[in-house]
Design an enzyme around this catalytic site. Structure first.
Site, PDB file in Angstrom:
ATOM      1  N   ASP A  19       2.725   6.293  -2.189  1.00  0.00           N
ATOM      2  CA  ASP A  19       2.262   5.060  -1.563  1.00  0.00           C
ATOM      3  C   ASP A  19       1.881   4.095  -2.685  1.00  0.00           C
ATOM      4  O   ASP A  19       1.910   4.453  -3.869  1.00  0.00           O
ATOM      5  CB  ASP A  19       1.050   5.387  -0.684  1.00  0.00           C
ATOM      6  CG  ASP A  19       0.435   4.166  -0.046  1.00  0.00           C
ATOM      7  OD1 ASP A  19       1.188   3.346   0.505  1.00  0.00           O
ATOM      8  OD2 ASP A  19      -0.799   4.032  -0.105  1.00  0.00           O
ATOM      9  N   ALA A  21      -0.896   0.763  -2.482  1.00  0.00           N
ATOM     10  CA  ALA A  21      -2.321   0.422  -2.515  1.00  0.00           C
ATOM     11  C   ALA A  21      -3.180   1.644  -2.220  1.00  0.00           C
ATOM     12  O   ALA A  21      -2.985   2.333  -1.223  1.00  0.00           O
ATOM     13  CB  ALA A  21      -2.629  -0.686  -1.509  1.00  0.00           C
ATOM     14  N   ALA A  52     -11.404  -3.097   9.324  1.00  0.00           N
ATOM     15  CA  ALA A  52     -10.051  -3.380   8.839  1.00  0.00           C
ATOM     16  C   ALA A  52      -9.383  -2.127   8.304  1.00  0.00           C
ATOM     17  O   ALA A  52      -8.158  -1.986   8.376  1.00  0.00           O
ATOM     18  CB  ALA A  52     -10.092  -4.457   7.756  1.00  0.00           C
ATOM     19  N   MET A  56      -5.350   1.821   8.607  1.00  0.00           N
ATOM     20  CA  MET A  56      -4.623   1.671   7.349  1.00  0.00           C
ATOM     21  C   MET A  56      -3.489   2.682   7.224  1.00  0.00           C
ATOM     22  O   MET A  56      -3.618   3.840   7.610  1.00  0.00           O
ATOM     23  CB  MET A  56      -5.577   1.822   6.160  1.00  0.00           C
ATOM     24  CG  MET A  56      -4.955   1.485   4.813  1.00  0.00           C
ATOM     25  SD  MET A  56      -4.356  -0.218   4.736  1.00  0.00           S
ATOM     26  CE  MET A  56      -5.893  -1.115   4.821  1.00  0.00           C
ATOM     27  N   LYS A  60       2.034  -3.651   8.752  1.00  0.00           N
ATOM     28  CA  LYS A  60       0.962  -4.619   8.930  1.00  0.00           C
ATOM     29  C   LYS A  60       0.936  -5.255  10.314  1.00  0.00           C
ATOM     30  O   LYS A  60      -0.148  -5.538  10.848  1.00  0.00           O
ATOM     31  CB  LYS A  60       1.041  -5.674   7.817  1.00  0.00           C
ATOM     32  CG  LYS A  60       0.710  -5.092   6.455  1.00  0.00           C
ATOM     33  CD  LYS A  60      -0.705  -4.522   6.414  1.00  0.00           C
ATOM     34  CE  LYS A  60      -1.014  -3.731   5.158  1.00  0.00           C
ATOM     35  NZ  LYS A  60      -0.653  -2.321   5.255  1.00  0.00           N
ATOM     36  N   HIS A  63      -0.682  -2.702  12.306  1.00  0.00           N
ATOM     37  CA  HIS A  63      -2.089  -2.618  11.900  1.00  0.00           C
ATOM     38  C   HIS A  63      -2.910  -3.688  12.640  1.00  0.00           C
ATOM     39  O   HIS A  63      -3.981  -3.391  13.201  1.00  0.00           O
ATOM     40  CB  HIS A  63      -2.173  -2.826  10.380  1.00  0.00           C
ATOM     41  CG  HIS A  63      -3.506  -2.517   9.791  1.00  0.00           C
ATOM     42  ND1 HIS A  63      -3.650  -1.970   8.536  1.00  0.00           N
ATOM     43  CD2 HIS A  63      -4.762  -2.699  10.239  1.00  0.00           C
ATOM     44  CE1 HIS A  63      -4.930  -1.826   8.260  1.00  0.00           C
ATOM     45  NE2 HIS A  63      -5.631  -2.266   9.276  1.00  0.00           N
ATOM     46  N   ARG A 168       5.429   4.009   9.186  1.00  0.00           N
ATOM     47  CA  ARG A 168       4.628   5.209   9.416  1.00  0.00           C
ATOM     48  C   ARG A 168       3.994   5.184  10.809  1.00  0.00           C
ATOM     49  O   ARG A 168       3.783   4.118  11.358  1.00  0.00           O
ATOM     50  CB  ARG A 168       3.508   5.267   8.359  1.00  0.00           C
ATOM     51  CG  ARG A 168       4.023   5.323   6.943  1.00  0.00           C
ATOM     52  CD  ARG A 168       2.916   4.989   5.972  1.00  0.00           C
ATOM     53  NE  ARG A 168       3.433   5.007   4.597  1.00  0.00           N
ATOM     54  CZ  ARG A 168       2.867   4.347   3.594  1.00  0.00           C
ATOM     55  NH1 ARG A 168       1.789   3.608   3.807  1.00  0.00           N
ATOM     56  NH2 ARG A 168       3.377   4.410   2.383  1.00  0.00           N
ATOM     57  N   ASP A 194      -3.032   8.004   0.474  1.00  0.00           N
ATOM     58  CA  ASP A 194      -4.475   8.006   0.717  1.00  0.00           C
ATOM     59  C   ASP A 194      -4.830   7.839   2.185  1.00  0.00           C
ATOM     60  O   ASP A 194      -6.017   7.786   2.520  1.00  0.00           O
ATOM     61  CB  ASP A 194      -5.146   6.890  -0.100  1.00  0.00           C
ATOM     62  CG  ASP A 194      -4.646   5.513   0.299  1.00  0.00           C
ATOM     63  OD1 ASP A 194      -5.445   4.724   0.827  1.00  0.00           O
ATOM     64  OD2 ASP A 194      -3.461   5.215   0.078  1.00  0.00           O
TER      65      ASP A 194
END
Length: 277
Positions: A19, A21, A52, A56, A60, A63, A168, A194
């Protein structure tokens, strides 16, 4: 045609899919979260960094849509606009989010300490470096340039909108990395992330998975905040993230990618014994 279902891949790891970020760059995964806070603020809706961070790992648009379904945020939206957040509203927030993300991604995208050294150690072993992200291509194109200036140039980069099936937690981006790197078997691939959707992505692709508990979204600290903690406080901060990533099915959980080379050696020993992900 007769298939040999007893066959087991017992060779080395040949591809690691990272990944971005919170994994390789942006220790606390602030680039996507802070910009989401800013984007919602532009519509008169206050959300916290913790809120927010909740979905994750998703693409986006997804999200933003997921945030709109959070009861507390949904209530704020109804109070402001007198209706639930619909798809057109998600589109509008997404359109506001995108230029902010492109403009600000570089502010938060320093390499995570130890990441470049870990990647270099993998390359010495002949391992190819794949990468994928919840960022769309327009953001990734900017991030690729910034990362290259810091010395990180993966062998392939898959953005969440590069593939029609979606992002994902489906397996498609991870599998696209496998194709791009020419990996010989999904068991020869490791997905490092993460977030829970990122771990689920690797599992869905049939890969080994490694979760990160100190860097990234779950701990949610900057590098300076992390290093200011005592060892005991660091362990306490990581524990919920470790538990969450293990519950998601991660084969291993480490604090940062700096620890990854040792895990790769352990996975290769398991493969040599005939184990599968």
């Amino acid at each position: 045609m007769i298939y040999n279902y007893a066959r087991r891949y017992t060779g080395p790891i040949d591809t690691v899919v990272f990944d971005w970020a919170g994994t390789i760059v942006d220790f606390g995964s602030f680039a996507p979260t802070q910009v989401l806070v800013d984007a919602f603020a532009g519509f008169g809706i206050g959300i916290t960094l913790a809120e927010a961070r909740g979905p994750m790992g998703l693409a986006k648009w997804d999200h933003i849509h997921a945030l709109g379904q959070v009861p507390a945020i949904a209530a704020r939206w109804r109070a402001k606009y007198g209706r639930d957040m619909g798809r057109g509203d998600v589109d509008a927030v997404y359109e506001a989010f995108m230029p902010l993300q492109v403009a600000k991604v570089g502010q938060y995208s320093a390499p995570i300490p130890g990441a470049l050294e870990a990647v270099a150690a993998l390359r010495v072993r002949g391992i190819r470096i794949g990468s994928c992200s919840g960022y769309p291509r327009v953001v990734m194109n900017e991030l690729i340039k910034i990362a290259a200036e810091s010395g990180y140039t993966p062998d392939c980069v898959i953005a969440t909108d590069d593939l029609k099936p979606g992002g994902r937690p489906g397996p498609w981006m991870a599998l696209a990395c496998m194709i791009e790197t020419g990996s010989r078997d999904v068991a020869a691939c490791v997905k490092v992330d993460d977030t829970v959707p990122g771990i689920e992505e690797g599992l869905a692709a049939g890969m080994w998975t490694v979760g990160l508990s100190a860097s990234g979204n779950e701990a949610g600290l900057s590098w300076d905040e992390w290093t200011a903690l005592s060892p005991e406080a660091q362990a306490a901060r990581c524990r919920p993230a470790e538990d969450k990533l293990r519950r998601a099915g991660s084969h291993y959980v480490i604090r940062t990618v700096a620890e990854l080379p040792a895990v790769i050696a352990e996975i290769e020993a398991r493969l040599a014994r005939g184990e599968r992900p």
